[in-house]
Design a protein around this motif. Sequence first.
Motif, short mmCIF file in Angstrom:
data_model
loop_
_atom_site.label_atom_id
_atom_site.label_comp_id
_atom_site.label_asym_id
_atom_site.label_seq_id
_atom_site.Cartn_x
_atom_site.Cartn_y
_atom_site.Cartn_z
N TYR A 131 -4.20 -8.09 4.32
CA TYR A 131 -4.46 -9.23 3.45
C TYR A 131 -3.19 -9.54 2.66
N GLU A 132 -3.09 -10.76 2.18
CA GLU A 132 -1.89 -11.17 1.44
C GLU A 132 -1.67 -10.24 0.27
N PRO A 133 -0.46 -9.76 0.10
CA PRO A 133 0.74 -10.20 0.81
C PRO A 133 1.19 -9.26 1.92
N GLY A 134 0.38 -8.29 2.34
CA GLY A 134 0.88 -7.38 3.37
C GLY A 134 -0.20 -6.56 4.04
N ARG A 135 0.23 -5.75 5.01
CA ARG A 135 -0.67 -4.84 5.72
C ARG A 135 -0.52 -3.46 5.10
N PHE A 176 -2.31 0.92 4.83
CA PHE A 176 -3.27 1.98 5.10
C PHE A 176 -3.08 3.05 4.02
N TYR A 177 -4.00 3.99 3.99
CA TYR A 177 -3.99 5.05 2.98
C TYR A 177 -4.05 6.40 3.68
N PHE A 178 -3.65 7.45 2.96
CA PHE A 178 -3.87 8.82 3.42
C PHE A 178 -3.86 9.73 2.19
N PHE A 179 -4.47 10.90 2.35
CA PHE A 179 -4.44 11.95 1.32
C PHE A 179 -3.47 13.03 1.75
N ASP A 180 -2.67 13.56 0.80
CA ASP A 180 -1.79 14.69 1.11
C ASP A 180 -2.59 15.98 0.92
N PRO A 181 -1.99 17.14 1.18
CA PRO A 181 -2.74 18.40 1.06
C PRO A 181 -3.28 18.70 -0.34
N ASP A 182 -2.72 18.07 -1.38
CA ASP A 182 -3.22 18.25 -2.74
C ASP A 182 -4.32 17.26 -3.09
N GLY A 183 -4.67 16.38 -2.16
CA GLY A 183 -5.69 15.37 -2.44
C GLY A 183 -5.14 14.15 -3.15
N ILE A 184 -3.81 14.01 -3.19
CA ILE A 184 -3.20 12.83 -3.78
C ILE A 184 -3.22 11.72 -2.75
N GLU A 185 -3.71 10.57 -3.16
CA GLU A 185 -3.81 9.44 -2.24
C GLU A 185 -2.53 8.60 -2.27
N TYR A 186 -2.09 8.18 -1.07
CA TYR A 186 -0.94 7.30 -0.92
C TYR A 186 -1.40 6.02 -0.25
N GLU A 187 -0.90 4.91 -0.74
CA GLU A 187 -1.06 3.62 -0.06
C GLU A 187 0.29 3.29 0.56
N VAL A 188 0.31 3.06 1.85
CA VAL A 188 1.54 2.68 2.55
C VAL A 188 1.39 1.21 2.91
N VAL A 189 2.33 0.39 2.44
CA VAL A 189 2.22 -1.06 2.61
C VAL A 189 3.50 -1.61 3.22
N SER A 190 3.34 -2.64 4.04
CA SER A 190 4.49 -3.34 4.60
C SER A 190 4.30 -4.83 4.38
N TYR A 191 5.35 -5.47 3.90
CA TYR A 191 5.33 -6.92 3.70
C TYR A 191 6.07 -7.64 4.82
N ALA A 192 6.55 -6.87 5.83
CA ALA A 192 7.25 -7.45 6.98
C ALA A 192 6.24 -8.18 7.85
N ALA A 193 6.70 -9.21 8.55
CA ALA A 193 5.82 -9.93 9.46
C ALA A 193 5.38 -9.00 10.58
N PRO A 194 4.09 -9.08 10.98
CA PRO A 194 3.59 -8.20 12.04
C PRO A 194 4.25 -8.45 13.38
#
Length: 125
Positions: A101-105, A107-125
């Motif tokens: 969704y605007e402005p980018g694509r 996904f998320y993941f949890f690390d071994p400590d349960g910390i959540e990361y959002e990985v986002v890209s604003y580059a054109a698909p």
Amino acid sequence: MSALRIEHVNITVADPERTARLMAALFDWRVRWSGAARNGGHSIHVGTSDHYVALYNGGQTAEVFAKGRPLNHIGVEVDDLADTEARVIAVGLTPFSHDDYEPGRRFYFFDPDGIEYEVVSYAAP
């Protein structure tokens, strides 16, 4: 005044070395500094020349920190979302909540400590 930016974020993790290795593998970041920290702890600063995440452990385990107290997730912008997702999978972590969704694509993941990361890209698909 110059443009404002977040220079670093400091988080408590169970094993700073493990988390630094993970961040280096996923995001091509490097250790900027490592050493003794307050209360007899150990800290590693991992990131780029412009920003970093300070990984701290003062003897406590990360399990005492519930998700969202006070951190919900760490957002990392990448150029190549598919490459980063492949790296996440390669280290044994599970991506979830893929969205576009605007402005980018993202996904998320949890690390071994349960910390959540959002990985986002604003580059054109």
